[in-house]
Design a protein around this motif. Structure first.
Motif, PDB file in Angstrom:
ATOM      1  N   SER A   1       1.446  -7.866 -13.280  1.00 42.42           N
ATOM      2  CA  SER A   1       0.712  -5.926 -13.323  1.00 42.42           C
ATOM      3  C   SER A   1      -0.438  -5.289 -13.397  1.00 42.42           C
ATOM      4  CB  SER A   1       1.905  -4.988 -13.762  1.00 42.42           C
ATOM      5  OG  SER A   1       1.033  -5.610 -15.144  1.00 42.42           O
ATOM      6  N   ALA A   2      -1.358  -5.935 -14.199  1.00 43.32           N
ATOM      7  CA  ALA A   2      -2.899  -5.160 -14.057  1.00 43.32           C
ATOM      8  C   ALA A   2      -3.738  -5.801 -13.025  1.00 43.32           C
ATOM      9  CB  ALA A   2      -3.194  -5.272 -15.795  1.00 43.32           C
ATOM     10  N   LEU A   3      -2.764  -6.489 -11.827  1.00 37.42           N
ATOM     11  CA  LEU A   3      -3.809  -8.179 -11.605  1.00 37.42           C
ATOM     12  C   LEU A   3      -3.784  -7.565  -9.527  1.00 37.42           C
ATOM     13  CD1 LEU A   3      -3.149 -11.602 -12.185  1.00 37.42           C
ATOM     14  CD2 LEU A   3      -5.260  -9.120 -13.190  1.00 37.42           C
ATOM     15  N   ASP A   4      -5.441  -7.129  -9.138  1.00 36.48           N
ATOM     16  CA  ASP A   4      -4.962  -6.737  -7.509  1.00 36.48           C
ATOM     17  C   ASP A   4      -3.988  -7.227  -7.059  1.00 36.48           C
ATOM     18  OD1 ASP A   4      -7.368  -4.896  -8.285  1.00 36.48           O
ATOM     19  OD2 ASP A   4      -8.593  -6.562  -7.481  1.00 36.48           O
ATOM     20  N   VAL A   5      -2.840  -6.915  -5.919  1.00 36.80           N
ATOM     21  CA  VAL A   5      -1.849  -7.337  -4.561  1.00 36.80           C
ATOM     22  C   VAL A   5      -2.455  -8.828  -4.440  1.00 36.80           C
ATOM     23  CG1 VAL A   5      -0.559  -7.479  -3.160  1.00 36.80           C
ATOM     24  CG2 VAL A   5      -1.071  -5.192  -4.791  1.00 36.80           C
ATOM     25  N   SER A   6      -4.102  -9.125  -3.975  1.00 40.96           N
ATOM     26  CA  SER A   6      -4.275 -10.422  -3.828  1.00 40.96           C
ATOM     27  C   SER A   6      -4.425 -11.615  -4.776  1.00 40.96           C
ATOM     28  CB  SER A   6      -6.126 -10.591  -3.061  1.00 40.96           C
ATOM     29  OG  SER A   6      -6.722  -9.260  -4.206  1.00 40.96           O
ATOM     30  N   VAL A   7      -4.018 -10.601  -5.793  1.00 36.64           N
ATOM     31  CA  VAL A   7      -4.376 -12.197  -6.830  1.00 36.64           C
ATOM     32  C   VAL A   7      -3.288 -12.813  -7.925  1.00 36.64           C
ATOM     33  CG1 VAL A   7      -5.640 -12.294  -9.245  1.00 36.64           C
ATOM     34  CG2 VAL A   7      -6.620 -11.446  -7.480  1.00 36.64           C
ATOM     35  N   GLN A   8      -2.110 -11.513  -7.935  1.00 34.13           N
ATOM     36  CA  GLN A   8      -1.064 -11.623  -7.913  1.00 34.13           C
ATOM     37  C   GLN A   8      -0.537 -13.155  -7.690  1.00 34.13           C
ATOM     38  OE1 GLN A   8       1.769  -8.466  -7.955  1.00 34.13           O
ATOM     39  NE2 GLN A   8       0.229  -7.302  -8.682  1.00 34.13           N
ATOM     40  N   ALA A   9      -0.333 -13.584  -6.547  1.00 36.31           N
ATOM     41  CA  ALA A   9       0.771 -14.702  -5.826  1.00 36.31           C
ATOM     42  C   ALA A   9      -0.038 -15.733  -7.059  1.00 36.31           C
ATOM     43  CB  ALA A   9      -0.140 -14.039  -4.505  1.00 36.31           C
ATOM     44  N   GLU A  10      -1.464 -15.857  -6.760  1.00 42.07           N
ATOM     45  CA  GLU A  10      -1.955 -17.599  -6.968  1.00 42.07           C
ATOM     46  C   GLU A  10      -1.815 -17.216  -8.821  1.00 42.07           C
ATOM     47  OE1 GLU A  10      -6.328 -16.320  -6.489  1.00 42.07           O
ATOM     48  OE2 GLU A  10      -6.548 -16.036  -4.987  1.00 42.07           O
ATOM     49  N   VAL A  11      -2.075 -16.387  -9.372  1.00 42.40           N
ATOM     50  CA  VAL A  11      -1.419 -16.497 -10.673  1.00 42.40           C
ATOM     51  C   VAL A  11       0.166 -16.464 -11.025  1.00 42.40           C
ATOM     52  CG1 VAL A  11      -1.196 -15.008 -13.048  1.00 42.40           C
ATOM     53  CG2 VAL A  11      -3.196 -14.943 -11.721  1.00 42.40           C
TER      54      VAL A  11
END
Length: 252
Positions: free
Chosen positions: A169-179
């Motif tokens: 939730s603290a990450l950019d949307v573009s990075v969320q999927a990667e994590v």
């Protein structure tokens, strides 16, 4: 076995007529190797459950078992090695003046594990980070990279259970999927059991086999992931929550 059993988990604050239940008779089970979600509005008690399992909160009533053993009776070192937590804020959970090497080495030394360098390097590779990042500091990494380090810190002790408190939730949307894809891959490879707190039903749909919907400290309904697309919930609050999420996705 790394199944999680929670029965009658209750937390009361205050005395007499002013007493309030923060958690109210919460019960559910997570099978070994399963990913189970907790969703609901802010303040509904989701993260509090994780803190109870990890004994970050101890003033609770009821029963919590990991692999059939009550967490209060488990030896502290063994419990801390077997159950690890990934927090919401990847920057706040990492010491700003400690290198990544120091961050990963500390739990290994506490638990007296051998092959320290090998274990740290493997953890970095497993979360998709270069080994030379071990000599960097949190401020030198992006938000997504910091959260990968937080996951590596949890994995370095080779736990069987991960408690995930809004891990993207603290990450950019573009990075969320990667994590999220990384977490899904690690669960499949290691047979980990996940208990995931999220306010985002899209995350739950992607990550979880089952999920519980919470309202004011209580579980109102436990559903399979398949219930989300057609909004097959029975409880009015569950239907409202899922309906709002589906409407948001259509609008987006």
């Amino acid at each position: 076995m790394s199944d999680i059993t929670i029965e009658g988990l209750t937390i009361r604050l205050g005395l007499g007529a002013q007493a309030r239940r923060i958690l109210d008779d919460v019960s559910f089970k997570v099978r070994s190797g399963e990913s189970f979600g907790l969703v609901g509005e802010s303040g509904s008690g989701k993260s509090t459950i994780l803190k109870c399992i990890g004994l970050l909160l101890t003033t609770w009533e009821g029963r919590i078992e990991i692999g059939g053993q009550p967490v209060r009776e488990a030896k502290r070192k063994a419990r801390c090695r077997d159950v690890q937590m990934v927090f919401q804020d990847p920057y706040g959970s990492l010491h700003p003046r400690h290198s990544i090497r120091t961050t990963l080495a500390e739990p290994l030394r506490i638990h007296g594990l051998d092959r320290e360098a090998e274990r740290m390097e493997r953890a970095m590779v497993d979360v998709g980070l270069p080994v030379d990042f071990l000599d960097r500091y949190p401020h030198e990494l992006s938000g997504g990279q910091r959260q990968r380090v937080a996951i590596a810190r949890a994995l370095v002790l080779e736990p069987s259970v991960l408690l995930l408190d809004e891990p993207t939730s603290a990450l950019d949307v573009s990075v969320q999927a990667e994590v999220l894809n990384l977490l899904a891959k690690l669960r499949a490879e290691r047979g980990l059991t996940y208990l995931l707190v999220s306010h985002d039903l899209a995350v739950v749909d992607h990550m979880c086999d089952q999920f519980a919907i919470m309202l004011q400290g209580r579980i109102v309904e436990i559903l399979d992931r398949a219930a989300i697309p057609g909004n097959a919930a029975a409880h009015p609050y569950s239907r409202e929550l899922i309906g709002a999420s589906l409407a948001y996705e259509r609008a987006a």
